[in-house]
Design an enzyme around this catalytic site. Sequence first.
Site, mmCIF file in Angstrom:
data_model
loop_
_atom_site.group_PDB
_atom_site.id
_atom_site.type_symbol
_atom_site.label_atom_id
_atom_site.label_comp_id
_atom_site.label_asym_id
_atom_site.label_seq_id
_atom_site.Cartn_x
_atom_site.Cartn_y
_atom_site.Cartn_z
ATOM 1 N N ARG A 135 92.206 41.021 -13.387
ATOM 2 C CA ARG A 135 93.438 41.229 -14.144
ATOM 3 C C ARG A 135 93.272 42.495 -14.975
ATOM 4 O O ARG A 135 92.160 42.829 -15.388
ATOM 5 C CB ARG A 135 93.716 40.034 -15.068
ATOM 6 C CG ARG A 135 94.094 38.751 -14.342
ATOM 7 C CD ARG A 135 95.485 38.845 -13.722
ATOM 8 N NE ARG A 135 95.906 37.593 -13.096
ATOM 9 C CZ ARG A 135 96.104 37.447 -11.782
ATOM 10 N NH1 ARG A 135 95.899 38.454 -10.950
ATOM 11 N NH2 ARG A 135 96.506 36.279 -11.298
ATOM 12 N N HIS A 176 98.632 46.453 -6.936
ATOM 13 C CA HIS A 176 98.481 44.987 -6.949
ATOM 14 C C HIS A 176 98.688 44.397 -5.552
ATOM 15 O O HIS A 176 99.592 43.582 -5.330
ATOM 16 C CB HIS A 176 99.455 44.355 -7.953
ATOM 17 C CG HIS A 176 98.933 43.044 -8.485
ATOM 18 N ND1 HIS A 176 98.890 42.741 -9.817
ATOM 19 C CD2 HIS A 176 98.404 41.973 -7.854
ATOM 20 C CE1 HIS A 176 98.368 41.537 -9.992
ATOM 21 N NE2 HIS A 176 98.064 41.046 -8.807
#
Lengths: 313, 313
Positions: A228, A276
């Site tokens: 993350r 991502h």
Amino acid sequence: MEAAPCTVLFHSTLDDPSEWIPRLSTLLPNETIRAWPDEGDPANIDLAVLWTQPPGGLERYPRLSFVQSLGAGVNQLELDVLPPRLRVARMVDPAMGPMMAEYCLTAVLRYHRRFDAHERSQRAGRWDFIPPVSPRHFPVGVMGVGELGAVTATALAAHGFPVRGWSSRPRSLSGVTCFAGHSELPAFLDGLAALVCLLPLTAQTRGILNAALFDRLPNGAYLINAGRGAHLVEADLLAALASGRLAGATLDVLHEEPPPSDHPFWRHERVLLTPHVAALADPDGAASLVADNIMRFRRSEPVLNEVDRMRGY
Amino acid sequence: MEAAPCTVLFHSTLDDPSEWIPRLSTLLPNETIRAWPDEGDPANIDLAVLWTQPPGGLERYPRLSFVQSLGAGVNQLELDVLPPRLRVARMVDPAMGPMMAEYCLTAVLRYHRRFDAHERSQRAGRWDFIPPVSPRHFPVGVMGVGELGAVTATALAAHGFPVRGWSSRPRSLSGVTCFAGHSELPAFLDGLAALVCLLPLTAQTRGILNAALFDRLPNGAYLINAGRGAHLVEADLLAALASGRLAGATLDVLHEEPPPSDHPFWRHERVLLTPHVAALADPDGAASLVADNIMRFRRSEPVLNEVDRMRGY
């Protein structure tokens, strides 16, 4: 007697509703599936399949009782602001492990075979011969050896890299030297050629990729963050790249995605940004996992991969 | 009775003499090893360990009778100008197969996971989400399935890519769909996402990577050439990249290495140049293979991997 139909809200900024909604509708013929923003009356939403909270937040759905995450992690749901009675399940799509392993193998091989350096040399008009080295001399560390991290560490080891794993609690993984807890972090980091972060984001792991950690790595090490964005202290990465402590970083996750247009990562020649894409749930297989978990919840059976709201993952 | 000592000349623009000479001297204590340009009297050179011919050519060494190539291929020795009595052996270093396989896997994965596109997006300040696809949907073709090609094709197949092999004469390779000869080239090329060239350079394969071949590939295919520069018609590659037939090319070999400073490949954003690093003989292991072959030659025993001077490889 069958339960009354319930309404399931779908919302994601990453996953394509046109892929998901038809599959979920077929798999859950007795429920109403609505794709945000076409949510109808918020008071009628019972369940949700989410990447992040929709704009306005989950407080808008008074009847919401269960959230199935579309991500392997759940921090992006911002659980802290959710009522404790709300139950949440992580996505554990067996297809995501190989997808993450492949992403990390791609990034590690790109560094190991110095394609990053060759790209810079080419742009500078230089023919810099750098002889290849064996993967045996390129130790890779994987932080986080849960579902995705274990498959990734194993795939890297199968390629021929010496692989170490690190996790908060002791784990054992065939072909991988495992370390656990804060006390073993220096030994885990010592001499790594590349560090891969696949940790869950918790209060303990937030900002773990910082200057103190980088200083435990040898000069010229590489960083790959597919965990993350908040694992990384971005200013510390910039400093470590400037000092040569780190030779490059591949970042699939950022504090803000996409980063603001003036963010220094955009134009940094030693930072590779990927949008991502390391591992996404594949609707082909994952829609049936989601439907199964929703049916379990509806029948008051234990749902799979339920999040420990205290632990945060 | 021991043969009189002979003199072995070492010359390479790729392989490091300081790595090779001490090893060869230790392994061949009865011979004199000389690293070009410190060759002494050219009339005393009996044998040579070469990447390319030294400046001035091999005609300068009247007694030269055997050449051990440092490359898996031998075309760079320009055999056509060598007297037919001169015997030549290729380098077959078992370490080169995995090294080549790793290079090709790196290049193929970089395309399969769209790191090339992500790099371009980043430089343009764009966050272009491109969802990953399974390697099952990314067929890869390997031209040339000799020592290096077979290991490469097998490694790509092990990763999960559907792999086809093509060679001039029929071959069989577990897990790889094999094609042979000119007549099967269209079927081999049809639908490939990426094409890897590892062919030997011969009169038949010179210029084989040309417009007619590219036109058999689907739009947006990728090319990886780690064979020889002369396999590729460079102008045809530029045209295929301009038309979108090819989406990118990774070139480890070129007609001229390094290419001239005004060569369009230097600044082409869809061409990645690597400086002839895909697979090199590793002196740690290969020096003993070279020494063994020299001793075989000296004892008039059959040398290993001798080149068929007619066939050219």
